[in-house]
Design a protein around this motif. Structure first.
Motif, PDB file in Angstrom:
ATOM      1  N   ALA A  40      11.087  -7.958  -0.560  1.00  0.00           N
ATOM      2  CA  ALA A  40      10.319  -9.428  -0.875  1.00  0.00           C
ATOM      3  C   ALA A  40       8.836  -9.142  -0.064  1.00  0.00           C
ATOM      4  CB  ALA A  40      10.207 -10.555   1.238  1.00  0.00           C
ATOM      5  N   LYS A  41       8.389  -7.880   0.085  1.00  0.00           N
ATOM      6  CA  LYS A  41       7.188  -7.007   0.465  1.00  0.00           C
ATOM      7  C   LYS A  41       7.211  -5.485  -0.144  1.00  0.00           C
ATOM      8  CE  LYS A  41       5.457  -9.814   4.050  1.00  0.00           C
ATOM      9  NZ  LYS A  41       4.517  -9.382   5.589  1.00  0.00           N
ATOM     10  N   THR A  42       6.174  -4.978  -0.428  1.00  0.00           N
ATOM     11  CA  THR A  42       6.638  -3.440  -1.089  1.00  0.00           C
ATOM     12  C   THR A  42       6.532  -2.763  -0.111  1.00  0.00           C
ATOM     13  OG1 THR A  42       4.210  -3.452  -1.819  1.00  0.00           O
ATOM     14  CG2 THR A  42       5.923  -3.452  -3.283  1.00  0.00           C
ATOM     15  N   SER A  43       6.100  -1.509   0.150  1.00  0.00           N
ATOM     16  CA  SER A  43       5.480  -0.805   1.711  1.00  0.00           C
ATOM     17  C   SER A  43       3.946  -0.562   1.353  1.00  0.00           C
ATOM     18  CB  SER A  43       6.696  -0.020   1.128  1.00  0.00           C
ATOM     19  OG  SER A  43       6.611   1.143   0.450  1.00  0.00           O
ATOM     20  N   GLU A  44       3.558  -0.356   0.149  1.00  0.00           N
ATOM     21  CA  GLU A  44       2.292  -0.844   0.052  1.00  0.00           C
ATOM     22  C   GLU A  44       0.847  -1.903   0.811  1.00  0.00           C
ATOM     23  OE1 GLU A  44       4.360   0.187  -2.346  1.00  0.00           O
ATOM     24  OE2 GLU A  44       4.047   1.903  -2.281  1.00  0.00           O
ATOM     25  N   GLU A  45       1.967  -2.830   0.506  1.00  0.00           N
ATOM     26  CA  GLU A  45       1.357  -4.341   0.727  1.00  0.00           C
ATOM     27  C   GLU A  45       1.815  -4.413   2.131  1.00  0.00           C
ATOM     28  OE1 GLU A  45       3.299  -7.432  -2.098  1.00  0.00           O
ATOM     29  OE2 GLU A  45       4.378  -6.921  -1.325  1.00  0.00           O
ATOM     30  N   VAL A  46       2.966  -4.381   2.912  1.00  0.00           N
ATOM     31  CA  VAL A  46       3.047  -3.701   4.315  1.00  0.00           C
ATOM     32  C   VAL A  46       1.896  -3.023   5.057  1.00  0.00           C
ATOM     33  CG1 VAL A  46       3.896  -3.193   5.990  1.00  0.00           C
ATOM     34  CG2 VAL A  46       5.728  -4.601   4.577  1.00  0.00           C
ATOM     35  N   ILE A  47       1.348  -1.341   4.613  1.00  0.00           N
ATOM     36  CA  ILE A  47       0.597  -0.954   4.632  1.00  0.00           C
ATOM     37  C   ILE A  47      -0.591  -1.519   5.063  1.00  0.00           C
ATOM     38  CG2 ILE A  47      -0.714   0.948   4.267  1.00  0.00           C
ATOM     39  CD1 ILE A  47       2.525   2.558   3.355  1.00  0.00           C
ATOM     40  N   ALA A  48      -1.207  -2.345   3.612  1.00  0.00           N
ATOM     41  CA  ALA A  48      -2.627  -2.824   3.506  1.00  0.00           C
ATOM     42  C   ALA A  48      -2.783  -4.304   4.895  1.00  0.00           C
ATOM     43  CB  ALA A  48      -2.468  -3.709   2.645  1.00  0.00           C
ATOM     44  N   GLU A  49      -1.578  -4.671   4.705  1.00  0.00           N
ATOM     45  CA  GLU A  49      -1.043  -5.578   6.474  1.00  0.00           C
ATOM     46  C   GLU A  49      -2.014  -4.848   7.366  1.00  0.00           C
ATOM     47  OE1 GLU A  49       2.021  -7.596   5.799  1.00  0.00           O
ATOM     48  OE2 GLU A  49       1.737  -9.064   4.332  1.00  0.00           O
ATOM     49  N   ILE A  50      -1.367  -4.009   7.840  1.00  0.00           N
ATOM     50  CA  ILE A  50      -1.072  -3.392   9.344  1.00  0.00           C
ATOM     51  C   ILE A  50      -3.010  -2.865   8.867  1.00  0.00           C
ATOM     52  CG2 ILE A  50      -0.519  -1.255  10.926  1.00  0.00           C
ATOM     53  CD1 ILE A  50       1.842  -1.538   9.436  1.00  0.00           C
ATOM     54  N   LYS A  51      -3.298  -1.733   7.577  1.00  0.00           N
ATOM     55  CA  LYS A  51      -4.663  -1.464   7.844  1.00  0.00           C
ATOM     56  C   LYS A  51      -5.283  -2.615   7.813  1.00  0.00           C
ATOM     57  CE  LYS A  51      -3.914   2.202   5.279  1.00  0.00           C
ATOM     58  NZ  LYS A  51      -4.118   2.897   3.684  1.00  0.00           N
ATOM     59  N   ALA A  52      -5.644  -4.356   7.543  1.00  0.00           N
ATOM     60  CA  ALA A  52      -6.603  -5.221   7.530  1.00  0.00           C
ATOM     61  C   ALA A  52      -6.665  -5.254   9.158  1.00  0.00           C
ATOM     62  CB  ALA A  52      -5.821  -6.208   6.852  1.00  0.00           C
ATOM     63  N   LYS A  53      -5.203  -5.517   9.773  1.00  0.00           N
ATOM     64  CA  LYS A  53      -4.564  -6.195  10.803  1.00  0.00           C
ATOM     65  C   LYS A  53      -5.550  -5.209  11.854  1.00  0.00           C
ATOM     66  CE  LYS A  53      -1.514  -7.378  14.170  1.00  0.00           C
ATOM     67  NZ  LYS A  53      -0.364  -8.007  14.825  1.00  0.00           N
ATOM     68  N   TYR A  54      -5.153  -3.831  11.698  1.00  0.00           N
ATOM     69  CA  TYR A  54      -6.235  -2.988  12.762  1.00  0.00           C
ATOM     70  C   TYR A  54      -7.429  -2.934  12.317  1.00  0.00           C
ATOM     71  CZ  TYR A  54      -1.681  -4.214  14.941  1.00  0.00           C
ATOM     72  OH  TYR A  54      -0.739  -4.822  15.875  1.00  0.00           O
ATOM     73  N   GLY A  55      -7.613  -2.235  11.379  1.00  0.00           N
ATOM     74  CA  GLY A  55      -8.653  -1.688  10.346  1.00  0.00           C
ATOM     75  C   GLY A  55      -7.844   0.100  10.130  1.00  0.00           C
ATOM     76  N   GLU A  56      -8.966   0.114   8.654  1.00  0.00           N
ATOM     77  CA  GLU A  56      -8.442   1.428   8.910  1.00  0.00           C
ATOM     78  C   GLU A  56      -9.218   2.411   9.638  1.00  0.00           C
ATOM     79  OE1 GLU A  56      -8.276   3.296   4.057  1.00  0.00           O
ATOM     80  OE2 GLU A  56      -8.509   1.393   4.183  1.00  0.00           O
ATOM     81  N   ALA A  57      -8.537   3.579   9.452  1.00  0.00           N
ATOM     82  CA  ALA A  57      -9.193   4.880  10.214  1.00  0.00           C
ATOM     83  C   ALA A  57     -10.069   5.459   9.531  1.00  0.00           C
ATOM     84  CB  ALA A  57      -8.028   5.877  10.374  1.00  0.00           C
ATOM     85  N   ASP A  58     -10.923   5.887  10.466  1.00  0.00           N
ATOM     86  CA  ASP A  58     -12.133   6.820   9.647  1.00  0.00           C
ATOM     87  C   ASP A  58     -12.124   8.375   8.668  1.00  0.00           C
ATOM     88  OD1 ASP A  58     -12.017   7.990  12.491  1.00  0.00           O
ATOM     89  OD2 ASP A  58     -14.285   6.713  12.402  1.00  0.00           O
ATOM     90  N   GLY A  59     -10.499   8.518   9.502  1.00  0.00           N
ATOM     91  CA  GLY A  59     -10.075  10.081   9.302  1.00  0.00           C
ATOM     92  C   GLY A  59     -10.949  11.062  10.530  1.00  0.00           C
ATOM     93  N   ASP A  60     -11.960  10.603  10.422  1.00  0.00           N
ATOM     94  CA  ASP A  60     -12.024  11.705  11.434  1.00  0.00           C
ATOM     95  C   ASP A  60     -11.792  11.877  13.098  1.00  0.00           C
ATOM     96  OD1 ASP A  60     -14.721  11.764  10.208  1.00  0.00           O
ATOM     97  OD2 ASP A  60     -15.504   9.973  10.616  1.00  0.00           O
ATOM     98  N   ALA A  61     -10.502  11.363  13.368  1.00  0.00           N
ATOM     99  CA  ALA A  61      -9.644  11.640  14.977  1.00  0.00           C
ATOM    100  C   ALA A  61      -8.968  13.140  14.552  1.00  0.00           C
ATOM    101  CB  ALA A  61      -8.622  10.371  15.019  1.00  0.00           C
ATOM    102  N   MET A  62      -8.613  13.472  14.096  1.00  0.00           N
ATOM    103  CA  MET A  62      -8.553  14.866  13.847  1.00  0.00           C
ATOM    104  C   MET A  62      -9.356  15.814  13.711  1.00  0.00           C
ATOM    105  SD  MET A  62      -4.571  14.614  11.557  1.00  0.00           S
ATOM    106  CE  MET A  62      -3.641  13.480  12.668  1.00  0.00           C
TER     107      MET A  62
END
Length: 62
Positions: A40-62
């Motif tokens: 029903a969905k691809t893993s890429e679609e699920v990832i995009a939905e999660i990023k949209a819901k919680y905001g994409e990490a900026d990558g500076d946390a590491m």
């Protein structure tokens, strides 16, 4: 969409593994697994939905 017996088995295995690791699935996470398993969905679609819901990490946390 209905899952096949094999798809249901694999989703249950993931859920059990996560629970054993003290990380039980939320209803939303379980539904995402079902959606990907049934196509029903691809893993890429699920990832995009999660990023949209919680905001994409900026990558500076590491």
């Amino acid at each position: 969409m209905e899952m096949t017996t094999e798809q249901e088995y694999h989703v249950k295995q993931v859920a059990a593994t996560m629970a054993l690791s003290d990380m039980p699935l939320t209803r939303e996470a379980h539904q995402n697994l079902v959606d990907v398993a049934t196509g029903a969905k691809t893993s890429e679609e699920v990832i995009a939905e999660i990023k949209a819901k919680y905001g994409e990490a900026d990558g500076d946390a590491m």
